[in-house]
Structure formats: structure tokens, C-alpha cells
Design a protein around this motif. Structure first.
Motif, PDB file in Angstrom:
ATOM      1  N   THR A   6       0.834  -1.202   0.000  1.00 26.09           N
ATOM      2  CA  THR A   6       0.000   0.000   0.000  1.00 26.09           C
ATOM      3  C   THR A   6       0.867   1.249   0.000  1.00 26.09           C
ATOM      4  OG1 THR A   6      -0.087   0.178   2.404  1.00 26.09           O
ATOM      5  CG2 THR A   6      -1.739  -1.242   1.339  1.00 26.09           C
ATOM      6  N   ILE A   7       0.226   2.378  -0.256  1.00 28.44           N
ATOM      7  CA  ILE A   7       0.932   3.665  -0.191  1.00 28.44           C
ATOM      8  C   ILE A   7       1.476   3.895   1.213  1.00 28.44           C
ATOM      9  CG2 ILE A   7       0.568   6.169  -0.273  1.00 28.44           C
ATOM     10  CD1 ILE A   7      -1.223   5.757  -2.675  1.00 28.44           C
ATOM     11  N   GLN A   8       0.739   3.485   2.236  1.00 26.30           N
ATOM     12  CA  GLN A   8       1.207   3.639   3.622  1.00 26.30           C
ATOM     13  C   GLN A   8       2.470   2.815   3.853  1.00 26.30           C
ATOM     14  OE1 GLN A   8      -0.291   5.723   6.199  1.00 26.30           O
ATOM     15  NE2 GLN A   8       1.842   5.350   6.789  1.00 26.30           N
ATOM     16  N   ASP A   9       2.543   1.613   3.268  1.00 27.36           N
ATOM     17  CA  ASP A   9       3.747   0.777   3.410  1.00 27.36           C
ATOM     18  C   ASP A   9       4.970   1.494   2.838  1.00 27.36           C
ATOM     19  OD1 ASP A   9       2.300  -1.321   4.541  1.00 27.36           O
ATOM     20  OD2 ASP A   9       1.858  -2.211   2.579  1.00 27.36           O
ATOM     21  N   ILE A  10       4.785   2.127   1.687  1.00 29.23           N
ATOM     22  CA  ILE A  10       5.890   2.849   1.049  1.00 29.23           C
ATOM     23  C   ILE A  10       6.307   4.031   1.911  1.00 29.23           C
ATOM     24  CG2 ILE A  10       6.595   4.120  -1.015  1.00 29.23           C
ATOM     25  CD1 ILE A  10       4.361   2.488  -2.499  1.00 29.23           C
ATOM     26  N   ALA A  11       5.328   4.758   2.435  1.00 27.98           N
ATOM     27  CA  ALA A  11       5.617   5.906   3.297  1.00 27.98           C
ATOM     28  C   ALA A  11       6.390   5.474   4.538  1.00 27.98           C
ATOM     29  CB  ALA A  11       4.310   6.599   3.691  1.00 27.98           C
ATOM     30  N   ASP A  12       5.971   4.360   5.150  1.00 24.71           N
ATOM     31  CA  ASP A  12       6.651   3.850   6.348  1.00 24.71           C
ATOM     32  C   ASP A  12       8.083   3.448   6.025  1.00 24.71           C
ATOM     33  OD1 ASP A  12       4.306   4.232   7.721  1.00 24.71           O
ATOM     34  OD2 ASP A  12       3.678   2.116   7.645  1.00 24.71           O
ATOM     35  N   LYS A  13       8.272   2.804   4.877  1.00 26.28           N
ATOM     36  CA  LYS A  13       9.606   2.366   4.468  1.00 26.28           C
ATOM     37  C   LYS A  13      10.562   3.558   4.302  1.00 26.28           C
ATOM     38  CE  LYS A  13      12.610  -0.493   2.276  1.00 26.28           C
ATOM     39  NZ  LYS A  13      13.208  -1.702   2.857  1.00 26.28           N
ATOM     40  N   LEU A  14      10.061   4.647   3.726  1.00 32.54           N
ATOM     41  CA  LEU A  14      10.894   5.821   3.455  1.00 32.54           C
ATOM     42  C   LEU A  14      10.900   6.824   4.599  1.00 32.54           C
ATOM     43  CD1 LEU A  14       9.914   6.412  -0.288  1.00 32.54           C
ATOM     44  CD2 LEU A  14      12.081   5.515   0.571  1.00 32.54           C
ATOM     45  N   GLY A  15      10.001   6.640   5.555  1.00 34.01           N
ATOM     46  CA  GLY A  15       9.934   7.571   6.674  1.00 34.01           C
ATOM     47  C   GLY A  15       9.398   8.934   6.273  1.00 34.01           C
ATOM     48  N   ILE A  16       8.433   8.949   5.355  1.00 32.55           N
ATOM     49  CA  ILE A  16       7.851  10.202   4.883  1.00 32.55           C
ATOM     50  C   ILE A  16       6.329  10.123   5.012  1.00 32.55           C
ATOM     51  CG2 ILE A  16       9.740  10.714   3.292  1.00 32.55           C
ATOM     52  CD1 ILE A  16       8.065   9.608   1.024  1.00 32.55           C
ATOM     53  N   ALA A  17       5.675  11.234   4.740  1.00 30.80           N
ATOM     54  CA  ALA A  17       4.219  11.284   4.865  1.00 30.80           C
ATOM     55  C   ALA A  17       3.549  10.501   3.743  1.00 30.80           C
ATOM     56  CB  ALA A  17       3.746  12.733   4.840  1.00 30.80           C
ATOM     57  N   LYS A  18       2.424   9.883   4.060  1.00 34.14           N
ATOM     58  CA  LYS A  18       1.641   9.158   3.066  1.00 34.14           C
ATOM     59  C   LYS A  18       1.225  10.086   1.935  1.00 34.14           C
ATOM     60  CE  LYS A  18      -2.680   6.521   2.628  1.00 34.14           C
ATOM     61  NZ  LYS A  18      -3.868   6.011   3.377  1.00 34.14           N
ATOM     62  N   SER A  19       0.930  11.335   2.255  1.00 37.54           N
ATOM     63  CA  SER A  19       0.506  12.299   1.237  1.00 37.54           C
ATOM     64  C   SER A  19       1.611  12.568   0.225  1.00 37.54           C
ATOM     65  CB  SER A  19       0.066  13.605   1.892  1.00 37.54           C
ATOM     66  OG  SER A  19       1.130  14.171   2.643  1.00 37.54           O
ATOM     67  N   THR A  20       2.888  12.514   0.670  1.00 36.61           N
ATOM     68  CA  THR A  20       4.014  12.741  -0.245  1.00 36.61           C
ATOM     69  C   THR A  20       4.124  11.598  -1.246  1.00 36.61           C
ATOM     70  OG1 THR A  20       5.202  13.928   1.496  1.00 36.61           O
ATOM     71  CG2 THR A  20       6.491  13.200  -0.400  1.00 36.61           C
ATOM     72  N   VAL A  21       3.930  10.371  -0.759  1.00 40.74           N
ATOM     73  CA  VAL A  21       3.955   9.213  -1.653  1.00 40.74           C
ATOM     74  C   VAL A  21       2.812   9.314  -2.665  1.00 40.74           C
ATOM     75  CG1 VAL A  21       3.767   6.696  -1.800  1.00 40.74           C
ATOM     76  CG2 VAL A  21       4.994   7.748   0.105  1.00 40.74           C
ATOM     77  N   SER A  22       1.646   9.685  -2.191  1.00 45.25           N
ATOM     78  CA  SER A  22       0.489   9.818  -3.070  1.00 45.25           C
ATOM     79  C   SER A  22       0.735  10.859  -4.149  1.00 45.25           C
ATOM     80  CB  SER A  22      -0.747  10.190  -2.239  1.00 45.25           C
ATOM     81  OG  SER A  22      -1.884  10.286  -3.054  1.00 45.25           O
ATOM     82  N   LYS A  23       1.366  11.969  -3.765  1.00 46.83           N
ATOM     83  CA  LYS A  23       1.673  13.018  -4.743  1.00 46.83           C
ATOM     84  C   LYS A  23       2.627  12.499  -5.820  1.00 46.83           C
ATOM     85  CE  LYS A  23       1.051  17.058  -1.732  1.00 46.83           C
ATOM     86  NZ  LYS A  23       1.730  18.191  -1.049  1.00 46.83           N
ATOM     87  N   ALA A  24       3.644  11.737  -5.390  1.00 43.62           N
ATOM     88  CA  ALA A  24       4.624  11.222  -6.354  1.00 43.62           C
ATOM     89  C   ALA A  24       3.969  10.298  -7.361  1.00 43.62           C
ATOM     90  CB  ALA A  24       5.736  10.486  -5.614  1.00 43.62           C
TER      91      ALA A  24
END
Length: 334
Positions: A6-24
């Protein structure tokens, strides 16, 4: 089957906000290109997949695919398609992926799949457009981009990494490690990729004063299947190293040689090409040539845009990079 990423998994892996992953992933413009690329790279490595079905928009491009697998990160087409997707998103375009049959490839009979569909451009992955298809559709002025194939036409461009540069790096690296009898394991003999990489292999050996022996040059299949006899025939010629022109070929070569009692790299050194995830999982980990497939996909999309604007592009070549791991021995006399 593993848990869906999920997008949350990616955010957790990178240590960034879920919204930043969604924007990318959605192509938002208020994040840096470096951040976007880091997120896309991580997403691919984790197995996140942007569904083409969710990307159909007012403007679309199409990728015709034959003989190239792309459903997982271990497969060559995966990151290329992801690169096209990423560039399409950034330009508010959608993407459709259509597999074609062998008969359609041979006859060029895929007009009904792409013509009069309002596509901004057509990408060919795994094959090149049939000359009859191009001639029939010259008036449509649809830009066409092919991967590692070439055809002479102002509406068609080739995008890929520099095959000669990659093999040159591999040969020079092996030479510096003391290797003088170096075998070659290619894909299909009539493949443009095989031909260019084999020519680079021959030219580099000749430049280094190493005789070229046809007995240690073999052609197989990019699928890596049925190479046992080929790689063992090369090994019997007392080579100290084998250049394989894909990681799939190299990983299968290592398996077959190991089964036959050869030690890698003590008895025979192996190099690959592509830097697929499997290269790190080989035993030993594979020294290989990295081609940035995400960038190939992006470059293909940008090339399509330039052709559409009237710029006639023949070829776009990206740099390669040697990745040193543990599959090559230094046999220099100390």
C-alpha cells in the motif's frame, strides 16, 4: 501470496508522509523530481503496481508488448513500463498496455488496436513496428518509439541504453582482473540487442589483442531456458569467464555450471546485464551492467513528445554502469 503493498507501506519504508507518496504516484507538481524518483524506485522494489486501468484519461498513450514480461519487479519490462507510466502521469496522460500475438507481430496486423483511438503515441516493447503498419499509417502522424530495435522512419525513434558501452565495461573489467579467454552467451541470434552486444564483445577483444573464437560464442533465449548445453560447451573450452548479455541468462548459467561441479567465480567468472533484482539473489551475487529501466521508460515518453512536436529523433541512448559484486575472480598473478 504476499500482502499487497500500500501507499502507507511505502511511506513507512521511506519515513515520509503518506501524502508525499500519493503526490509522487499521482504526478503532483509540488514535490521535487528527486523525491518523486526515490519514491517511484522504492515503490517498484516493494512491488507496488500502478494499475493502467486507473490511468485512462482524456489523452492517452499505448504500449504494445510482445515477448517481454512485466508483471513483477524481477522482469525486464516492469520498470520500463513504470517509467512510461510515471512520465505519463506527470503530463496528465493515461496509458494502455496491450499484448499482441506472434501472428500480429509478423504481419503488422494491429491497426485496429491503436489507430483512430486518439493515442498521443505508440510504444513498442519486445518487437519493432512492421514496415507495412508504418506505411499504412503514415498519414496519422502518430509518434512511435521502439525499445532496442531500429527502423528507418522519421516517425519512429529508438530508445535504450548504449549496448556497446555496457559490454565494453564488462570486457575491460574482466581484462583488468586477468581474464584472457572470455566466452559469450547471447540471446536469440537475430535480436538487435544480441547482435550489438556481440559486436561490442568481438571489437573489444580484438582491440585488446585477444583472439576471437567462435567455439566460445553461443546463442540461446532471453528467457534463459534450455541453456545447459550451451553454457557447458563454453565451459569445456577452458574459459575463465563468460559474459552473459542478460541477468536471466547469467543466473541460469550460474545454476547450470554449479550443478556441473564448477565453482563460481573460482573456476569460471560470470557477468550479467540489466541489474535486475535477481542479480543480488544469485549465489554468488552477480556482477552485472546496470541499465536504468525507469529512465528508459521516461526517456521513451519524452522522445515521443519531441517527435510529436516535429523534432525528428533517430535514437536516444542512455549510459550504463558496471555493478561489482562477487561473481568475478581476480586471476592476476601476484
Amino acid at each position: 501470496m504476499g500482502k499487497k503493498v500500500t501507499i502507507q507501506d511505502i511511506a513507512d519504508k521511506l519515513g515520509i508522509a503518506k501524502s508525499t507518496v500519493s503526490k509522487a504516484i499521482s504526478g503532483a507538481t509540488d514535490i521535487s523530481e528527486e523525491t518523486r524518483e526515490n519514491i517511484l524506485k522504492c515503490s517498484l522494489e516493494m512491488g507496488y503496481h500502478i494499475s493502467p486501468e486507473r490511468m485512462t484519461r482524456k489523452k492517452n498513450v499505448v504500449i504494445l508488448v510482445y515477448g517481454i514480461y512485466y508483471s513483477s519487479s524481477n522482469q525486464f519490462g516492469y520498470e520500463i513500463i513504470a517509467g512510461v507510466q510515471a512520465a505519463a502521469i506527470e503530463n496528465n496522460m493515461g496509458i494502455n498496455i496491450i499484448s499482441v500475438t506472434e501472428n500480429q507481430v509478423n504481419t503488422g496486423d494491429y491497426d485496429h488496436l491503436v489507430i483512430d483511438k486518439n493515442y498521443e503515441g505508440i510504444f513498442f516493447l519486445g518487437f519493432r513496428p512492421h514496415i507495412d503498419f508504418i506505411q499504412r499509417n503514415r498519414g496519422h502522424n502518430i509518434p512511435m518509439v521502439v525499445l532496442d530495435n531500429y527502423i528507418e522512419n522519421p516517425l519512429v525513434a529508438r530508445v535504450g541504453c548504449d549496448n556497446a558501452d555496457g559490454i565494453t565495461q564488462a570486457v575491460k573489467y574482466l581484462y583488468a582482473k586477468g581474464h584472457r579467454k572470455i566466452g559469450f552467451l547471447g540471446g536469440e541470434a537475430d535480436s538487435i540487442v544480441t547482435i550489438e552486444r556481440k559486436n561490442a564483445y568481438v571489437n573489444n577483444l580484438s582491440a585488446l589483442g585477444i583472439p576471437v573464437s567462435e567455439s566460445i560464442i553461443k546463442y540461446g533465449h532471453f528467457s534463459g531456458k534450455r541453456i545447459k548445453r550451451l553454457v557447458l560447451d563454453i565451459a569445456k573450452e577452458n574459459v575463465t569467464a563468460i559474459i552473459c548479455i542478460s541477468d536471466v541468462l547469467a543466473s541460469n548459467a550460474i545454476k547450470e555450471l554449479t550443478k556441473a561441479g564448477y565453482r563460481i567465480p573460482q573456476d569460471i567468472s560470470i557477468t550479467g546485464y540489466d541489474n535486475l533484482p535477481i542479480s543480488e539473489c544469485c549465489v554468488p551475487p552477480l556482477t552485472t551492467i546496470y541499465q536504468n529501466r525507469l529512465h528508459i521508460g521516461k526517456a521513451a515518453f519524452f522522445t515521443m513528445q519531441q517527435i510529436k512536436s516535429g523534432i525528428q529523433i533517430n535514437s536516444v541512448q542512455l549510459h550504463t554502469q558496471l555493478v561489482e559484486r562477487d561473481s568475478v575472480a581476480d586471476i592476476n598473478q601476484h
